[in-house]
Design a protein around this motif. Sequence first.
Motif, short mmCIF file in Angstrom:
data_model
loop_
_atom_site.label_atom_id
_atom_site.label_comp_id
_atom_site.label_asym_id
_atom_site.label_seq_id
_atom_site.Cartn_x
_atom_site.Cartn_y
_atom_site.Cartn_z
N UNK A 27 0.82 -1.22 0.00
CA UNK A 27 0.00 0.00 0.00
C UNK A 27 0.86 1.27 0.00
N UNK A 28 2.17 1.12 -0.32
CA UNK A 28 3.06 2.27 -0.31
C UNK A 28 3.77 2.44 -1.64
N UNK A 69 2.61 -2.04 -9.88
CA UNK A 69 2.51 -0.84 -10.71
C UNK A 69 3.84 -0.11 -10.69
N UNK A 70 4.34 0.22 -11.89
CA UNK A 70 5.69 0.76 -12.01
C UNK A 70 5.70 1.97 -12.94
#
Length: 255
Positions: A27-28, A69-70
């Motif tokens: 979540x970070x 996600x990147x």
Amino acid sequence: MSICEIFNALSSAPGDVAVLVKARVGDKWVVDVVVDGRPVLGLVPRHVAEQLRLGQPGDRFDGVVDGVEVHAEVVLIRPTVVAVGRGEVARRVAEVAAAMGYAVVSIGHTARGALEATFEDLEKLVGEHAVVVVANEGGDPSDVDVAELAIRRRARYVAVMASQRRAALILRELERRGVPKEELERRLYTPAGLDIGAKTAGEIAVSILAEAVAALRGGTGRSLREVKNPRSVLKEVEGESLASYKCDWRPPRGL
């Protein structure tokens, strides 16, 4: 990971580029630097980092890698400079290198834009592509020790500020200590700098760092007016005007 370890990781990185990565882990959001498939700070999962092998500076990737996600961009790795010395020249070397956008550590002095370290940190700081500049005005007995350590750590450019005669004594002492002659020829630059007629501390710093750039980037050290003589292409630009000429080049983003 300590500052010394991060500095060493960048100065040991193969090639000139790295991938600056922002990734959502759990979540970070975390930010890391990936060099040759390895996350320098260890914040991006290794299996994600290994797939982020983009090409040229400026290349970008926005998407999902193995469910993460990147957002990634290829950037130039800033050269790392270790400036060693207690005088004005060493301080100017550090400040000019910092102004050039390099990552700089100062030993023996303080300088704007540079991290401070001690002689005990030297081995942890120097990697295979580092620039090490030893600039003690009048010389110091430790100069040879620093040069030997940097050469044995395979630093790309090792400069020792010295007169011609003192440089000869430094070479002889390093050979006596068993440093191979070919390594001295490849890595050691003493007297340090290009012959530009430098006199002030700032000018000497510029001459040394110009030589370092040439060593790092494969330059000749010659005037660009000679290397790219504009008169040689006058016929090629007939019919063109400055008003219509466009150049899209911009300096690549650095890390």
